[in-house]
Design a protein around this motif. Structure first.
Motif, PDB file in Angstrom:
ATOM      1  N   SER A 124      23.343   3.539  -3.259  1.00 57.21           N
ATOM      2  CA  SER A 124      23.623   3.757  -1.633  1.00 57.21           C
ATOM      3  C   SER A 124      24.903   2.891  -1.432  1.00 57.21           C
ATOM      4  O   SER A 124      25.370   3.129  -0.267  1.00 57.21           O
ATOM      5  CB  SER A 124      22.534   3.340  -0.833  1.00 57.21           C
ATOM      6  OG  SER A 124      21.889   2.047  -1.021  1.00 57.21           O
ATOM      7  N   ARG A 125      25.156   1.837  -2.242  1.00 54.30           N
ATOM      8  CA  ARG A 125      26.236   0.976  -1.783  1.00 54.30           C
ATOM      9  C   ARG A 125      27.839   1.643  -2.051  1.00 54.30           C
ATOM     10  O   ARG A 125      27.662   2.455  -3.254  1.00 54.30           O
ATOM     11  CB  ARG A 125      26.306  -0.389  -2.532  1.00 54.30           C
ATOM     12  CG  ARG A 125      25.065  -1.179  -2.139  1.00 54.30           C
ATOM     13  CD  ARG A 125      24.982  -2.555  -2.674  1.00 54.30           C
ATOM     14  NE  ARG A 125      25.217  -2.780  -3.840  1.00 54.30           N
ATOM     15  CZ  ARG A 125      24.599  -2.462  -4.825  1.00 54.30           C
ATOM     16  NH1 ARG A 125      23.139  -2.377  -4.569  1.00 54.30           N
ATOM     17  NH2 ARG A 125      24.454  -2.776  -6.303  1.00 54.30           N
ATOM     18  N   SER A 126      28.669   1.416  -1.449  1.00 51.21           N
ATOM     19  CA  SER A 126      30.042   1.717  -1.622  1.00 51.21           C
ATOM     20  C   SER A 126      30.791   0.555  -2.060  1.00 51.21           C
ATOM     21  O   SER A 126      30.705  -0.463  -1.756  1.00 51.21           O
ATOM     22  CB  SER A 126      30.894   2.352  -0.289  1.00 51.21           C
ATOM     23  OG  SER A 126      32.101   2.779  -0.729  1.00 51.21           O
ATOM     24  N   GLU A 154      29.032  -5.888  -9.219  1.00 54.78           N
ATOM     25  CA  GLU A 154      28.169  -5.020  -8.825  1.00 54.78           C
ATOM     26  C   GLU A 154      27.587  -4.014  -9.633  1.00 54.78           C
ATOM     27  O   GLU A 154      28.342  -3.491 -10.603  1.00 54.78           O
ATOM     28  CB  GLU A 154      29.046  -4.247  -7.624  1.00 54.78           C
ATOM     29  CG  GLU A 154      29.671  -4.644  -6.382  1.00 54.78           C
ATOM     30  CD  GLU A 154      28.322  -4.486  -5.355  1.00 54.78           C
ATOM     31  OE1 GLU A 154      27.297  -4.309  -5.564  1.00 54.78           O
ATOM     32  OE2 GLU A 154      28.559  -4.994  -4.255  1.00 54.78           O
ATOM     33  N   LEU A 197      25.371   1.797  -7.044  1.00 54.90           N
ATOM     34  CA  LEU A 197      26.585   2.336  -6.453  1.00 54.90           C
ATOM     35  C   LEU A 197      26.517   3.833  -6.207  1.00 54.90           C
ATOM     36  O   LEU A 197      25.611   4.513  -7.050  1.00 54.90           O
ATOM     37  CB  LEU A 197      27.914   2.171  -6.993  1.00 54.90           C
ATOM     38  CG  LEU A 197      28.126   0.589  -7.399  1.00 54.90           C
ATOM     39  CD1 LEU A 197      29.649   0.681  -8.147  1.00 54.90           C
ATOM     40  CD2 LEU A 197      28.286   0.036  -5.810  1.00 54.90           C
ATOM     41  N   SER A 203      31.253   6.743  -4.911  1.00 59.03           N
ATOM     42  CA  SER A 203      32.176   5.551  -4.922  1.00 59.03           C
ATOM     43  C   SER A 203      32.344   5.206  -6.040  1.00 59.03           C
ATOM     44  O   SER A 203      33.654   4.528  -6.508  1.00 59.03           O
ATOM     45  CB  SER A 203      31.370   4.657  -4.196  1.00 59.03           C
ATOM     46  OG  SER A 203      32.040   3.341  -4.383  1.00 59.03           O
TER      47      SER A 203
END
Length: 601
Positions: free
Chosen positions: A342-344, A415, A420, A424
């Motif tokens: 879900s992270r960018s 990360e 991710l 992204s």
């Protein structure tokens, strides 16, 4: 040449019933329900006209010829023409509207299938040939189109016709009608029994068609290899075997498809014979049945045979459509590429870390990567060398998450890439592979592809110049607007490679993966491509899969891989000084004559 096996994917839809598949197909029809209602009404109007013919026969025989009224002489013929005009309009409207619905449904299904193909994980393409997937999108949807248009229209129209004629028969003589209905269970049992066999045979036919498509796709794509190595006989034998399997599958379909009609006819003929016997005996003994009523009853009964026959025939078409839908839904039900992150990331600096990464391919006897620990600084160029199967390609394939590690982590700028989003992550990666992929479009469209499709012409030209491609692009008949042909067939190898480099330059991603392809180029093309690659690599974290060791002498670090492990690493000079595996590979390669296989390939 070794034939690639065509695998049949086990799908969730494999055990679904015909009713469940019908229900699911209706989901695609739902957006067009208004047009569907119009089509049903048209079929109902057309079916309603069927009962008017035996009714007219009864009136003519009982009244029309004995004491005809003057106006009936012209009214009945005009009414007959009017019925046909009304029937023709209803049939046209229902047929046209159903064709419109069918074409839209097939279009929606093909779009859904193609969208699913774009989202399938890389493993699926490893296990299934392109020909099999193409067969599903092209041929299976054609069967659904046939079943939805001619099949479904016939089923609805003939069912309504049967209902209308049965209602009229019950009105005339309910006892004789019950005799006629007594053959119904026999017909239904035969249709169900042979319909199940037909569906199973159809499924085998679709699999055989996938094999034919696969062989066609493979043989035509490798036509040069086939010709050079004299593989025509072998390929012809493969194709003959595949077409023979398809023919056998078709013949298995022909048995249940052909036998239902004569069974239906025989049962109906027995029913008609019994009715005639009863009606004639009743007329002789009691004289209750009028000539008009009897002729009208027999006319309606004989008219009933035609829609019943078409219903048994349409069952074959519907069964094939159900099998095709089962195959299609099997593809649509496959899980897509995992994208749980879900992270960018934003624009990455380019630090890459592998922490005890292990990975194995399904069914492999040993891991492709076995405990990889690696830390790469932003802007560093890492070259990967080693024998075939050492894990070079697998390692870089984990970066864009074409595959996910069995254990361990991969980090970009600290990360974990598993957290991710794919969009992204992949926005920060560019790929220039050994087998350049170009699309059958213009030069400009191939450079400004995908996420950079909206870039200006000036930016495209700048990327082409930086890739040493602008000179030959300008010389083309239409410049940037020139079509490159299927996979760039109109371009030379060096030109295709430079177009791919321009595409990567335009994307301007901070992490670059290079499967170096200069080994197949002539000296001049190699020089131009190497210059373009040097421009592309500036300021980027670069992973180079090296096939020619001379091209990676300037790499910041060289990793020597063997059986999924990093066995040596260092600069070119450091590794030569060690006198280890890299030095051995380097010596072997430069002792070999030009044109001989690379030891490090």
């Amino acid at each position: 040449m070794t034939a690639t096996p065509v695998t049949t994917q086990t799908t969730p839809a494999a055990a679904t019933s015909a009713r469940q598949i019908y229900t699911r197909l209706l989901v695609y029809v739902r957006p067009y329900w208004k047009a569907f209602v119009i089509a049903i009404l048209g079929m109902a109007f057309a079916a309603a006209t069927e009962a008017s013919f035996p009714l007219m026969m009864k009136y003519l025989l009982d009244t029309g010829f004995t004491a005809p009224e003057p106006h009936l002489v012209w009214a009945i013929p005009l009414g007959l023409v009017g019925i046909f005009i009304f029937r023709g309009i209803a049939v046209f409207c229902s047929g046209y509207v159903m064709a419109w619905i069918t074409n839209n449904v097939v279009m929606d299904m093909r779009r859904a299938m193609f969208a699913k193909l774009l989202r399938l994980p890389t493993r699926h393409f490893d296990d299934n040939s392109p020909g099999t997937l193409i067969s599903k999108v092209v041929f299976d949807t054609n069967y659904i189109a046939e079943a939805s248009s001619s099949g479904f229209v016939s089923m609805i129209r003939e069912t309504l016709t049967v209902i209308g004629l049965m209602g009229y028969l019950l009105y005339l003589d309910w006892k004789l009608t019950l005799v006629a209905l007594s053959v119904g269970p026999l017909i239904i049992t035969a249709v169900r029994k042979f319909g199940k066999r037909l569906r199973e045979a159809s499924q085998r036919g679709y699999e055989s068609m996938g094999q034919i498509t696969h062989i066609l796709e493979e043989s035509t794509g490798a036509h040069k290899v086939v010709k050079i190595f004299g593989g025509q006989t072998y390929e012809n034998e493969r194709f003959m075997a595949a077409t023979a399997r398809f023919r056998r599958a078709q013949m298995r379909e022909a048995i249940p498809a052909s036998i239902t009609v004569p069974i239906t006819h025989l049962a109906s003929a027995i029913s008609v014979a019994i009715i005639v016997y009863i009606a004639l005996g009743d007329a002789q003994q009691h004289g209750k049945t009028s000539v008009g009523a009897f002729v009208s009853f027999i006319t309606a009964l004989l008219m009933l045979l035609a829609p019943v026959k078409r219903l048994t025939e349409v069952n074959n078409t519907i069964s094939k459509g159900v099998s095709a839908a089962e195959s299609i839904f099997g593809l649509l039900d496959l899980p897509g590429e995992p994208d749980e992150g879900s992270r960018s990331l934003g624009r990455a600096r380019g630090d890459v870390t592998f922490e005890t990464v292990r990975f194995s391919y399904a069914g492999a006897s040993r891991p492709a990567l076995d405990g990889i620990d690696l830390s790469v600084r932003a802007g560093e160029t890492i070259a990967l060398v080693g024998s075939s199967g050492s894990g070079k390609t697998t390692l870089v394939s984990l970066l864009p998450r074409f595959y996910s590690p069995d254990s361990g982590r991969i980090l970009i700028d600290g990360e974990d890439i598993a957290g991710l989003s794919l969009a992204s992550l992949r926005e920060n990666l560019s790929l220039v592979s050994q087998d350049v992929v170009l699309f059958n479009d213009t030069v400009a469209a191939n450079i400004a592809y995908g996420s950079v499709a909206q870039r200006s012409e000036a930016e495209i030209i700048a990327a082409a110049k930086a890739a040493n491609a602008w000179e030959f692009i300008q010389a083309m008949p239409e410049g940037l607007a020139t079509d490159v042909g299927s996979n760039g067939v109109k371009l030379s190898g060096g030109q295709r490679q430079r177009i791919a480099i321009a595409r990567a330059l335009l994307k301007d991603a901070p992490i670059l993966i290079l499967d170096e392809a200069t080994s197949a180029l002539d000296t001049e093309s190699e020089r131009l491509v190497q210059t373009a690659l040097a421009t592309l690599m500036q300021g980027r974290t670069t992973f180079v899969i090296a096939h020619r060791l001379s091209t990676i002498e300037s790499a910041d670090r060289i990793l020597v891989m063997d059986r999924g492990r990093i066995v040596e690493q260092g600069t070119h000079a450091e590794l030569l000084a060690k006198g280890g595996r890299y030095a051995h590979l380097y010596q072997l390669q430069f002792q070999s004559e030009a044109g001989q296989p690379d030891a490090a390939a």
